[in-house]
Design a protein around this motif. Structure first.
Motif, mmCIF file in Angstrom:
data_model
loop_
_atom_site.group_PDB
_atom_site.id
_atom_site.type_symbol
_atom_site.label_atom_id
_atom_site.label_comp_id
_atom_site.label_asym_id
_atom_site.label_seq_id
_atom_site.Cartn_x
_atom_site.Cartn_y
_atom_site.Cartn_z
ATOM 1 N N SER A 133 0.809 -1.233 0.000
ATOM 2 C CA SER A 133 0.000 0.000 0.000
ATOM 3 C C SER A 133 0.841 1.282 0.000
ATOM 4 N N VAL A 134 0.191 2.413 -0.083
ATOM 5 C CA VAL A 134 0.849 3.737 -0.103
ATOM 6 C C VAL A 134 1.622 4.039 1.178
ATOM 7 N N LEU A 135 1.372 3.232 2.213
ATOM 8 C CA LEU A 135 2.068 3.486 3.484
ATOM 9 C C LEU A 135 3.579 3.325 3.346
ATOM 10 N N THR A 136 4.004 2.623 2.310
ATOM 11 C CA THR A 136 5.450 2.455 2.076
ATOM 12 C C THR A 136 6.118 3.799 1.786
ATOM 13 N N ASN A 137 5.322 4.789 1.438
ATOM 14 C CA ASN A 137 5.875 6.107 1.090
ATOM 15 C C ASN A 137 6.195 6.992 2.294
ATOM 16 N N LYS A 138 5.754 6.566 3.471
ATOM 17 C CA LYS A 138 5.781 7.499 4.616
ATOM 18 C C LYS A 138 6.945 7.301 5.577
ATOM 19 N N TYR A 139 7.610 8.397 5.882
ATOM 20 C CA TYR A 139 8.620 8.381 6.956
ATOM 21 C C TYR A 139 7.943 8.695 8.269
ATOM 22 N N ALA A 140 8.225 7.918 9.305
ATOM 23 C CA ALA A 140 7.554 8.141 10.595
ATOM 24 C C ALA A 140 8.474 7.829 11.765
ATOM 25 N N GLU A 141 9.722 8.287 11.702
ATOM 26 C CA GLU A 141 10.649 8.031 12.819
ATOM 27 C C GLU A 141 10.039 8.520 14.115
#
Ligand SMILES: *Cc1c(COP(=O)(O)O)cnc(C)c1O
Length: 423
Positions: free
Chosen positions: A55-63
Motif C-alpha cells: 500500500s501507499v504506506l510504504t511512502n511514509k517516513y515516521a521516525e
C-alpha cells in the motif's frame, strides 16, 4: 491474465513496468500453490495482509512513536501503529508492545541493546540444538559482542532445566534467553523465570515459532514471567515479515529507545498496517481453531512417520514442529531434503541432538505444519504426506526418477485438493 483472482491485478501492474520481475513472482506463486510447504517457519498470509504490504504506506517516513514523530503528516500512520500496538497487547495480554522491529532478529537486537552491554554474559540455546542465530551464535552480533554461555537439549530433544540452572549459577548471566527455532516440546517459562530470578538476570522469551499457539492458549504464555517477549509476525502468527517486542511497562521507554534510534531508523508503516490486520485476524475465533489444527496436524504427521518406521527426535511433537531423525536409516538430512523437493515437498535439513554429520549435511529434516494447515490440510492429508516422505527417504540417495515422479504426482494431488490464492 490467468486465474489468480486478485493476484492477477497485482501481477498485471508489475508486468507493465518490469516483465522480468513479474514472471518470477508468477513462478513463485505457482511454486507455493503446487508444493507442500513443510518449512516450519513459513506460512501463507491473507490477501488483506499482502495488500497492506503493497500500500501507499510504504511512502511514509515516521521516525519516532505514534503522536511523537520527527516528521509531519503522520496523522494516519499514528492511528495505524496505535491499532497494531493495542491489538498486540490484547492478543498476548502484555503491558507494552513495540510493533516496529523489522524482523525477529532486530527485535532481539533491541532487547540486547537495552538489557546488556558488550562483554556481558548472556545465556541462550545453542543453534545446533534448536536455538536461533540471534541467541548467541558466533557468526551473529549476539555471539560477537557478548560472552555467550549456551545450553542444549538432551538425547530426547528436551531442555535439561537442572543443567540450565547449574550453568546460570556458575556463569551469572545478565540475560537468559529461552525460546527456539526447532524445539518440539512445551517450554516451561515459569521454570526459566525462577532460574533467572535466582541469579538476578533478565529473562527474554523469544516465541517467534510458537506465537500463534501462545496467543490462543495452546502453549503456556511467557508474558506473565518474562521481562521481554519477542516474536516474529510471519511464522505461526501468519502476518507480514516482521517482529514485535512485548514487555513490562517498566521497560517500555527503554525498549522503545533501543528500537529507535537504537537499532533502526524509520519504521515500515506498510508492514505495521499488515501486522495490525494479522493481529485482528489472530484475535478471531477462526484463528483459535487454526492454532488447534496446527497441533493436530503436526501430531498426525509425526504419527504417520513413526508408523512408517521413521524416528522423530523426542518421539513426537507437542507443538507445530518436529525433527525427522534419519540416523537409523543411514540417510542424511541434505539428501532427504533434496529428494523431497523433487517430490514436491519443501522442508529444510536440520541437525539432530549429537549429530554425527556436519551442519551442511546433517542427519535430520525439520518439518512443520503451520503453512499446510492454512491452506486447509487436515489429519488425513498429513498421514498421506507422511507416507510420501517415508517413500522419499527410501530413495534419497538413488533418487529413482520413476518413483520421484509418482511421489510428485501424489503431492500435487494434495495441493489441488486445497487451492491457494485462486480467488
Ligand atoms: C525466526 C526466528 C527469529 C528471527 O526472525 P527473522 O525475522 O528471520 O529475523 C528469531 N528467533 C527465533 C526463535 C526464530 O525462530
Amino acid at each position: 491474465m490467468s486465474d489468480y483472482g486478485v493476484m492477477d491485478m497485482e501481477l498485471e501492474i508489475i508486468r507493465k513496468t518490469d516483465l522480468e520481475v513479474a514472471v518470477l513472482i508468477e513462478e513463485e506463486l505457482k511454486r507455493q500453490q503446487n508444493t507442500i510447504e513443510l518449512i516450519a517457519s513459513e506460512n501463507f498470509t491473507s490477501k488483506a495482509v499482502m495488500a497492506a504490504c503493497g500500500s501507499v504506506l510504504t511512502n511514509k517516513y515516521a521516525e519516532g512513536k505514534p503522536y511523537k514523530r520527527f516528521y509531519n503528516g503522520c496523522e494516519n500512520v499514528d492511528k495505524i501503529e496505535e491499532l497494531a500496538q493495542i491489538r498486540a497487547k490484547k492478543l498476548f495480554g502484555a503491558e507494552h508492545a513495540n510493533v516496529q522491529p523489522h524482523s525477529g532478529a532486530q527485535a532481539n537486537m533491541a532487547v540486547f541493546m537495552y538489557a546488556v552491554k558488550p562483554g556481558d554474559t548472556v545465556m541462550g540455546m545453542d543453534l545446533s540444538n534448536g536455538g536461533h542465530l540471534s541467541h548467541g551464535s558466533p557468526v551473529n552480533f549476539s555471539g560477537l559482542y557478548f560472552n555467550i554461555v549456551s545450553y542444549g537439549v538432551n538425547s530426547q530433544g528436551e531442555i535439561d532445566y537442572d543443567n540450565v540452572r547449574e550453568l546460570a549459577l556458575k556463569h551469572r548471566p545478565k540475560l537468559i534467553i529461552c525460546g527456539a527455532s526447532n524445539y518440539s516440546k512445551i517450554i516451561d517459562f515459569k521454570r526459566f523465570k525462577e532460574i533467572a530470578d535466582e541469579v538476578n538476570a533478565y529473562l527474554l522469551a523469544d516465541i517467534a515459532h510458537i506465537a500463534a499457539l501462545v496467543a490462543t492458549g495452546y502453549h503456556p504464555s511467557p508474558v506473565p514471567y518474562a521481562d521481554f517477549v519477542t516474536t516474529t509476525t510471519h511464522k505461526t502468527l501468519r502476518g507480514p515479515r516482521g517482529g514485535i517486542i512485548l514487555c513490562k511497562e517498566k521497560h517500555a521507554l527503554g525498549i522503545d529507545k533501543a528500537v529507535f534510534p537504537g537499532v533502526q531508523g524509520g519504521p515500515l508503516e506498510h508492514i505495521i498496517a499488515a501486522k495490525a490486520i494479522a493481529l485482528k485476524e489472530a484475535l478471531s475465533p477462526e484463528f483459535k481453531q487454526y492454532a488447534n489444527q496446527i497441533i493436530l496436524n503436526a501430531k498426525a504427521l509425526a504419527g504417520s512417520l513413526i508408523n512408517e518406521g521413521l524416528d522423530i527426535v523426542g518421539g513426537g511433537t507437542e507443538n507445530h514442529v518436529m525433527t525427522l531423525d534419519l540416523r537409523k536409516q543411514n540417510k542424511t538430512g541434505k539428501d532427504v531434503a533434496n529428494v523431497l523437493e523433487l517430490a514436491g515437498i519443501t522442508a529444510n535439513k536440520n541437525t539432530v541432538p549429537n549429530d554425527p554429520q556436519s551442519p551442511f549435511v546433517t542427519s535430520g529434516v525439520r518439518l512443520g505444519s503451520p503453512a499446510v494447515t492454512t491452506r486447509g490440510f487436515k489429519e488425513i492429508d498429513m498421514i498421506e504426506t507422511g507416507k510420501i516422505i517415508a517413500e522419499a527417504v527410501k530413495i534419497s540417495d538413488t533418487k529413482e526418477p520413476a518413483i520421484v515422479k509418482e511421489l510428485r504426482k501424489r503431492s500435487l494431488e494434495l495441493c489441488k485438493k486445497y487451492p491457494l490464492y485462486t480467488d
